[in-house]
Design a protein around this motif. Structure first.
Motif, PDB file in Angstrom:
ATOM      1  N   ALA A  51       0.940  -1.292  -0.195  1.00 53.35           N
ATOM      2  CA  ALA A  51       0.061   0.002   0.036  1.00 53.35           C
ATOM      3  C   ALA A  51       0.854   1.154  -0.021  1.00 53.35           C
ATOM      4  O   ALA A  51       0.856   2.137  -0.579  1.00 53.35           O
ATOM      5  CB  ALA A  51      -0.828   0.167   1.081  1.00 53.35           C
ATOM      6  N   ALA A  52       1.982   1.162   0.740  1.00 48.17           N
ATOM      7  CA  ALA A  52       2.851   2.341   1.088  1.00 48.17           C
ATOM      8  C   ALA A  52       3.644   2.621  -0.389  1.00 48.17           C
ATOM      9  O   ALA A  52       3.560   3.597  -0.910  1.00 48.17           O
ATOM     10  CB  ALA A  52       3.820   2.359   1.894  1.00 48.17           C
ATOM     11  N   ALA A  53       4.163   1.390  -0.966  1.00 54.66           N
ATOM     12  CA  ALA A  53       4.972   1.368  -2.016  1.00 54.66           C
ATOM     13  C   ALA A  53       4.067   2.156  -3.339  1.00 54.66           C
ATOM     14  O   ALA A  53       4.640   2.894  -4.161  1.00 54.66           O
ATOM     15  CB  ALA A  53       5.569  -0.005  -2.424  1.00 54.66           C
ATOM     16  N   VAL A  54       2.953   1.358  -3.774  1.00 56.61           N
ATOM     17  CA  VAL A  54       2.104   1.728  -4.671  1.00 56.61           C
ATOM     18  C   VAL A  54       1.462   3.129  -4.517  1.00 56.61           C
ATOM     19  O   VAL A  54       1.615   3.899  -5.313  1.00 56.61           O
ATOM     20  CB  VAL A  54       1.052   0.605  -4.880  1.00 56.61           C
ATOM     21  N   GLY A  55       0.941   3.239  -3.133  1.00 56.75           N
ATOM     22  CA  GLY A  55       0.190   4.401  -3.075  1.00 56.75           C
ATOM     23  C   GLY A  55       0.907   5.856  -3.419  1.00 56.75           C
ATOM     24  O   GLY A  55       0.327   6.718  -3.712  1.00 56.75           O
ATOM     25  N   VAL A  56       2.214   5.801  -2.701  1.00 62.30           N
ATOM     26  CA  VAL A  56       2.889   6.815  -2.664  1.00 62.30           C
ATOM     27  C   VAL A  56       3.292   7.304  -4.181  1.00 62.30           C
ATOM     28  O   VAL A  56       3.335   8.683  -4.475  1.00 62.30           O
ATOM     29  CB  VAL A  56       4.272   6.641  -2.083  1.00 62.30           C
ATOM     30  N   LEU A  57       3.070   6.418  -5.050  1.00 61.88           N
ATOM     31  CA  LEU A  57       3.285   6.629  -6.373  1.00 61.88           C
ATOM     32  C   LEU A  57       1.876   6.897  -7.186  1.00 61.88           C
ATOM     33  O   LEU A  57       1.736   7.867  -7.873  1.00 61.88           O
ATOM     34  CB  LEU A  57       4.055   5.625  -7.302  1.00 61.88           C
ATOM     35  N   LEU A  58       0.985   6.024  -6.855  1.00 60.60           N
ATOM     36  CA  LEU A  58      -0.298   6.146  -7.800  1.00 60.60           C
ATOM     37  C   LEU A  58      -1.258   7.148  -7.462  1.00 60.60           C
ATOM     38  O   LEU A  58      -1.889   7.729  -8.315  1.00 60.60           O
ATOM     39  CB  LEU A  58      -0.700   4.749  -7.556  1.00 60.60           C
ATOM     40  N   ILE A  59      -1.349   7.240  -6.238  1.00 62.39           N
ATOM     41  CA  ILE A  59      -2.554   8.169  -5.554  1.00 62.39           C
ATOM     42  C   ILE A  59      -2.328   9.719  -6.099  1.00 62.39           C
ATOM     43  O   ILE A  59      -3.100  10.335  -6.553  1.00 62.39           O
ATOM     44  CB  ILE A  59      -2.619   8.140  -4.181  1.00 62.39           C
ATOM     45  N   PRO A  60      -0.988  10.404  -5.923  1.00 64.07           N
ATOM     46  CA  PRO A  60      -0.897  11.528  -6.342  1.00 64.07           C
ATOM     47  C   PRO A  60      -0.924  11.416  -7.947  1.00 64.07           C
ATOM     48  O   PRO A  60      -1.416  12.653  -8.653  1.00 64.07           O
ATOM     49  CB  PRO A  60       0.716  11.817  -6.214  1.00 64.07           C
ATOM     50  N   ALA A  61      -0.703  10.540  -8.752  1.00 67.21           N
ATOM     51  CA  ALA A  61      -0.660  10.405 -10.183  1.00 67.21           C
ATOM     52  C   ALA A  61      -2.148  10.455 -10.623  1.00 67.21           C
ATOM     53  O   ALA A  61      -2.620  10.977 -11.386  1.00 67.21           O
ATOM     54  CB  ALA A  61       0.031   9.139 -10.773  1.00 67.21           C
ATOM     55  N   LEU A  62      -3.092   9.657  -9.641  1.00 64.62           N
ATOM     56  CA  LEU A  62      -4.311   9.631 -10.103  1.00 64.62           C
ATOM     57  C   LEU A  62      -5.120  10.965  -9.823  1.00 64.62           C
ATOM     58  O   LEU A  62      -5.898  11.318 -10.470  1.00 64.62           O
ATOM     59  CB  LEU A  62      -5.266   8.405  -9.242  1.00 64.62           C
ATOM     60  N   ILE A  63      -4.822  11.698  -8.777  1.00 63.73           N
ATOM     61  CA  ILE A  63      -5.208  13.015  -8.392  1.00 63.73           C
ATOM     62  C   ILE A  63      -4.912  13.763  -9.419  1.00 63.73           C
ATOM     63  O   ILE A  63      -5.603  14.749  -9.814  1.00 63.73           O
ATOM     64  CB  ILE A  63      -4.856  13.283  -6.997  1.00 63.73           C
ATOM     65  N   THR A  64      -3.596  13.815 -10.062  1.00 64.87           N
ATOM     66  CA  THR A  64      -3.370  14.605 -11.286  1.00 64.87           C
ATOM     67  C   THR A  64      -4.227  14.325 -12.435  1.00 64.87           C
ATOM     68  O   THR A  64      -4.633  15.184 -13.165  1.00 64.87           O
ATOM     69  CB  THR A  64      -2.077  14.169 -11.556  1.00 64.87           C
ATOM     70  N   GLU A 100     -16.722   9.339 -10.055  1.00 66.08           N
ATOM     71  CA  GLU A 100     -15.504   9.837  -9.344  1.00 66.08           C
ATOM     72  C   GLU A 100     -14.112   9.428 -10.047  1.00 66.08           C
ATOM     73  O   GLU A 100     -12.953   9.452  -9.569  1.00 66.08           O
ATOM     74  CB  GLU A 100     -15.401   9.009  -8.126  1.00 66.08           C
ATOM     75  N   GLY A 101     -14.256   9.191 -11.559  1.00 64.79           N
ATOM     76  CA  GLY A 101     -13.111   8.671 -12.445  1.00 64.79           C
ATOM     77  C   GLY A 101     -12.399   9.754 -12.915  1.00 64.79           C
ATOM     78  O   GLY A 101     -12.221  10.905 -12.170  1.00 64.79           O
ATOM     79  N   VAL A 102     -11.562   9.612 -13.941  1.00 66.40           N
ATOM     80  CA  VAL A 102     -10.576  10.779 -14.551  1.00 66.40           C
ATOM     81  C   VAL A 102     -11.246  11.823 -14.787  1.00 66.40           C
ATOM     82  O   VAL A 102     -12.571  11.584 -15.575  1.00 66.40           O
ATOM     83  CB  VAL A 102      -9.822   9.784 -15.734  1.00 66.40           C
ATOM     84  N   GLY A 103     -10.735  13.001 -14.571  1.00 69.02           N
ATOM     85  CA  GLY A 103     -11.442  14.222 -15.107  1.00 69.02           C
ATOM     86  C   GLY A 103     -12.611  14.597 -14.274  1.00 69.02           C
ATOM     87  O   GLY A 103     -13.226  15.595 -14.628  1.00 69.02           O
TER      88      GLY A 103
END
Length: 439
Positions: free
Chosen positions: A123-136, A213-216
């Motif tokens: 969760a930490a390894a993936v979350g720290v990369l993916l969550i900011p990318a998804l929010i972007t 709640e998806g992309v955009g």
């Protein structure tokens, strides 16, 4: 005595739910039940017998080397940043195909959790990369956290998860399988587990569309996260974490390209660790520090996993001494469906309540799974269902460690995330149960 045993068991899991030390609570409960059974009922399972059950797990040749080497290997992959390269290599395509962002996030996390079997760790390894990318990409932060969290039960088919070696060891001692090989268990549960993962990912994608709640859909991110796009992936470093898993698959009896006895789980993990050492040397990391990381990871595995298994064995011995195990077995013998439902519902609910299915699934496997034949099932079948249900249940627990990590990264409320993972997890539970019992 049966009612006293039931009261002790309920109190045990209540205390675990209240975050008291699980190993201590399980061990003390086991000793108390063994003492009552021995002193009051004259049970042949004495306190000494129960303690021996604890000790035997500490020197279990099938469990201890597997768990400690897997955890040591994982620590080396983290220290040398090989796991970072693997995560980035898998995550990057999502940023280019918005339609698969949510289900892709779930499945990538799920697959990575097989290689890195710690739910909180992945969760930490993936979350720290993916969550900011998804929010972007303007995905709602709650949905971003939910997509990663939903993938954190992939470890259920990892050779490093405590349950798979445990089930294999029980089945081997009962003569059900020819060797205490965790890969035999994994091959039987992999199909239903993969189907459950795909179904849960699709269901979450549907929920994402319904909730918009998806992309955009979210407000533009205050600060773009370009870490995924700008990270330079080293293909060799990205491949190293999956080398042990690849070796285990091709050395399994089902594939047979390599000798199974030679390429055991510890051997494959040590090969991967050796490759990690080579990477570390090229990165000019101190080999002594890498060695210390391996030892620390192995020690954490013994401390957090092996001793928990040993405490669960002591607890199961106490249940047997007080007569509770025998009563449960007799009740289940009366109806195969009761045994089937118990294996699913018990560990699942305990995982939801406690944030970890370990205690419930371990206790179930120690106390009930060895008697699977009495219910018309195999040990592998019954044990696998219990641990799969526990893994899925943890993924809708608002107090799970992995969820707390992800909510910290996304700055969201855990209950909002759990509301989104509940329905997908229930679908996954149904699919996995049907797959294990009827297909």
């Amino acid at each position: 005595m049966i009612w006293i045993g039931i009261a002790i068991v309920i109190l045990t899991f209540y205390l675990i739910y209240k975050n008291y030390e699980a190993r201590l609570i399980l061990a003390l409960s086991g000793i108390v039940m063994a003492a009552i059974g021995w002193l009051v009922e004259g049970s042949p399972v004495t306190v000494g017998t129960a303690v021996n059950a604890f000790v035997n797990q500490l020197v279990n040749g099938g469990l201890v080397p597997t768990i400690t080497t897997v955890m040591g290997f994982g620590a080396v992959m983290t220290y040398t940043h090989c796991s970072d390269h693997l995560v980035n290599a898998l995550v990057r395509p999502l940023t280019h195909v918005p339609a698969i962002v949510i289900p892709g996030t779930v499945l990538i996390t799920w697959v990575l959790n097989i290689v890195l079997p710690s739910a909180a760790g992945v969760a930490a390894a993936v979350g720290v990369l993916l969550i900011p990318a998804l929010i972007t990409l303007r995905v709602n932060p709650v949905m971003a956290a939910a997509a990663v969290f939903l993938g954190t039960w992939g470890s259920t088919i990892s050779p490093g998860l405590m349950f798979n070696p445990q089930i294999a060891d029980i089945a081997y001692k009962a003569g059900e399988i020819s060797a205490p090989d965790a890969m035999i268990v994994i091959f039987q549960e992999a199909g239903p587990a993969v189907c459950g993962a795909v179904v849960s990912a699709v269901v979450l994608a549907v929920i994402c569309c319904i909730l918009k709640e998806g992309v955009g859909t979210a407000h533009p991110a205050l600060s773009p996260a370009g870490e995924v796009r700008h990270f330079r992936v080293n293909p060799v470093m990205a491949l190293i974490p999956i080398v042990p898993l690849f070796l285990l698959v091709i050395a399994s009896k089902q594939v047979g390209l390599l000798p199974t006895k030679t390429f055991s789980v510890p051997v494959c993990m040590l090969i991967g660790t050796g490759l990690g050492f080579i990477v570390g040397l090229f990165r000019r990391q101190d080999p002594g520090d890498i060695s210390r990381q391996f030892c620390k990871g192995a020690g954490d595995g013994f401390n957090n996993i092996v001793i928990l298994i040993a405490a669960a064995s002591l607890f199961a011995a106490g249940m047997k001494s007080i007569g509770l195990t025998g009563a449960m077995i007799e009740a289940m013998k009366g109806s195969r469906s009761i045994a089937m439902i118990s294996a699913v519902i018990g560990p699942f609910l305990m995982a939801v309540v406690c944030g970890s299915g370990n205690a419930a699934a371990l206790a179930f496997n120690e106390a009930i799974t060895p008697y699977a034949a009495d219910f018309g099932m195999t040990i592998v079948q019954l044990g696998a269902v219990a641990q799969l249900a526990a893994g899925i249940g943890r993924t809708i627990s608002p107090i799970a460690g992995g969820l707390i990590v992800l909510c910290g990264i996304a700055h969201v409320n855990p209950m909002l995330v759990v509301k989104r993972t509940t329905v997908p997890c229930l679908f996954a539970l149904v699919v996995v149960t049907i797959g294990m019992y009827y297909i």
